[in-house]
Write an enzyme that holds these catalytic residues in place. Sequence first.
Site, PDB file in Angstrom:
ATOM      1  N   ASN A  99      -0.780  30.160  46.687  1.00  0.00           N
ATOM      2  CA  ASN A  99      -1.633  30.428  45.531  1.00  0.00           C
ATOM      3  C   ASN A  99      -2.615  31.555  45.818  1.00  0.00           C
ATOM      4  OD1 ASN A  99      -0.259  28.323  44.478  1.00  0.00           O
ATOM      5  ND2 ASN A  99      -1.921  26.833  44.659  1.00  0.00           N
ATOM      6  N   ASP A 101      -5.464  31.788  43.892  1.00  0.00           N
ATOM      7  CA  ASP A 101      -6.629  31.424  43.076  1.00  0.00           C
ATOM      8  C   ASP A 101      -7.891  31.048  43.853  1.00  0.00           C
ATOM      9  OD1 ASP A 101      -6.065  28.768  43.939  1.00  0.00           O
ATOM     10  OD2 ASP A 101      -4.906  28.320  42.130  1.00  0.00           O
ATOM     11  N   HIS A 116       0.361  34.815  49.820  1.00  0.00           N
ATOM     12  CA  HIS A 116       0.624  35.778  48.746  1.00  0.00           C
ATOM     13  C   HIS A 116      -0.638  36.512  48.291  1.00  0.00           C
ATOM     14  CE1 HIS A 116       4.562  33.413  47.619  1.00  0.00           C
ATOM     15  NE2 HIS A 116       4.695  34.159  48.700  1.00  0.00           N
ATOM     16  N   THR A 185       5.184  22.989  44.859  1.00  0.00           N
ATOM     17  CA  THR A 185       5.919  24.254  44.892  1.00  0.00           C
ATOM     18  C   THR A 185       7.381  24.001  44.547  1.00  0.00           C
ATOM     19  OG1 THR A 185       6.676  26.130  46.238  1.00  0.00           O
ATOM     20  CG2 THR A 185       6.149  24.084  47.436  1.00  0.00           C
ATOM     21  N   SER A 186       7.975  24.962  43.826  1.00  0.00           N
ATOM     22  CA  SER A 186       9.390  24.834  43.455  1.00  0.00           C
ATOM     23  C   SER A 186      10.285  25.064  44.664  1.00  0.00           C
ATOM     24  CB  SER A 186       9.738  25.812  42.329  1.00  0.00           C
ATOM     25  OG  SER A 186       9.396  27.130  42.725  1.00  0.00           O
ATOM     26  N   ASN A 210       5.755  16.245  44.302  1.00  0.00           N
ATOM     27  CA  ASN A 210       6.147  17.089  43.173  1.00  0.00           C
ATOM     28  C   ASN A 210       6.635  16.171  42.046  1.00  0.00           C
ATOM     29  OD1 ASN A 210       7.575  19.085  41.465  1.00  0.00           O
ATOM     30  ND2 ASN A 210       7.321  20.434  43.231  1.00  0.00           N
ATOM     31  N   PRO A 211       6.276  16.468  40.799  1.00  0.00           N
ATOM     32  CA  PRO A 211       6.791  15.619  39.708  1.00  0.00           C
ATOM     33  C   PRO A 211       8.304  15.751  39.517  1.00  0.00           C
ATOM     34  CG  PRO A 211       5.407  17.392  38.834  1.00  0.00           C
ATOM     35  CD  PRO A 211       5.311  17.468  40.322  1.00  0.00           C
TER      36      PRO A 211
END
Length: 243
Positions: A99, A101, A116, A185-186, A210-211
């Site tokens: 992230n 952010d 990143h 994360t995917s 992860n959902p």
Amino acid sequence: MLENIDFPTKIQSIAFLTGAGISAESGVPTFRDAQTGLWAKYRPEELATPGAFQLQPGVVWQWYQWRRELIAKVSPNAGHQAIAQLEQRVPNVHVITQNVDGLHQDAGSTDVVELHGRITRNFCFDCGEDYLDDTSSLEHPPTCKACGGLVRPGVVWFGESLPEAALERAIKLCSEVDLVVVVGTSSIVQPAASLPFYSLRAGIPVVEINPTETPLTESATVSLRGNAAEVLPGLVKSILSEK
Ligand code: BJW
Ligand code: ZN
């Protein structure tokens, strides 16, 4: 479901590998969620590549300005906070995040490896000179004082290398800690997606939160279905009760 996890006894070090999902409950959109993800509305190749910036610097800059404004208004959630609070009880807590952010730092985490980059930082596209001043009021990318090039957001775009020191440290941590927790994360963007496999190869347990299922799910030691802000506080409690 947490009571079934067989944590390594005496956990001295934990690495959390996080992605956009951990900030979702703070109001930061993910990239790939079907309805709400950024890539459902915008094309990554038109906004998150060096070629896109060269072709349409103003468009790319303004998209990042919109995201900067959005991020400036949000706060860490119970997921970020649970990770930060763990530092009071576990000697070595590391966060490796994709992230940009800064919410882990806002929550109080003290060791955050940013794979990143960071959306609030800028550097010159041509010579790499850092520009750390506030650019929030600018509608167009400023010009570099050193070389006249355009100043760009300090994030890693597709096709670009990750910051070398950050990636090396992430690989080292994922190969050495007692437990790795992968959150939100995917697990498809490389090289970040490969990090848990360093852990698994080293015999380190990997817990995924992860959902939805991801390409990591079937390899993970344990995979917990749920939202970060709901599952992480419970997981942290379970880890502490093992100590
Ligand atoms: C919740 C939740 C809740 C929802 N709680 N969870 C090898 C093979 C094939 C391709 C490549 C390869 N090696 C490199 C590549 C190319 C590329 C790549 O991986 N492409 C893939 C798409 C296939 N990688 C790169 O280009 C990287 N550079 C590189 O490798 O350099 C060397 C090289 C270059 C070229 C060729 C070969 C080697 C750089 C990658 C940079 C990624 N940049 C972005 C944009 C950053 C700036 C910005 O913010 O604008 O980074 S793209 C975007 O994806 C962003 C993210 O950090 C990154 C990962 O996304 P993340 O965090 O996983 O988010 P989502 O949305 O994907 O997933 C959210 C998840 O959360 C979901 O699973 C939800 O279910 C879950 N969730 N709500 C918990 N409440
Ligand atoms: Zn320059």
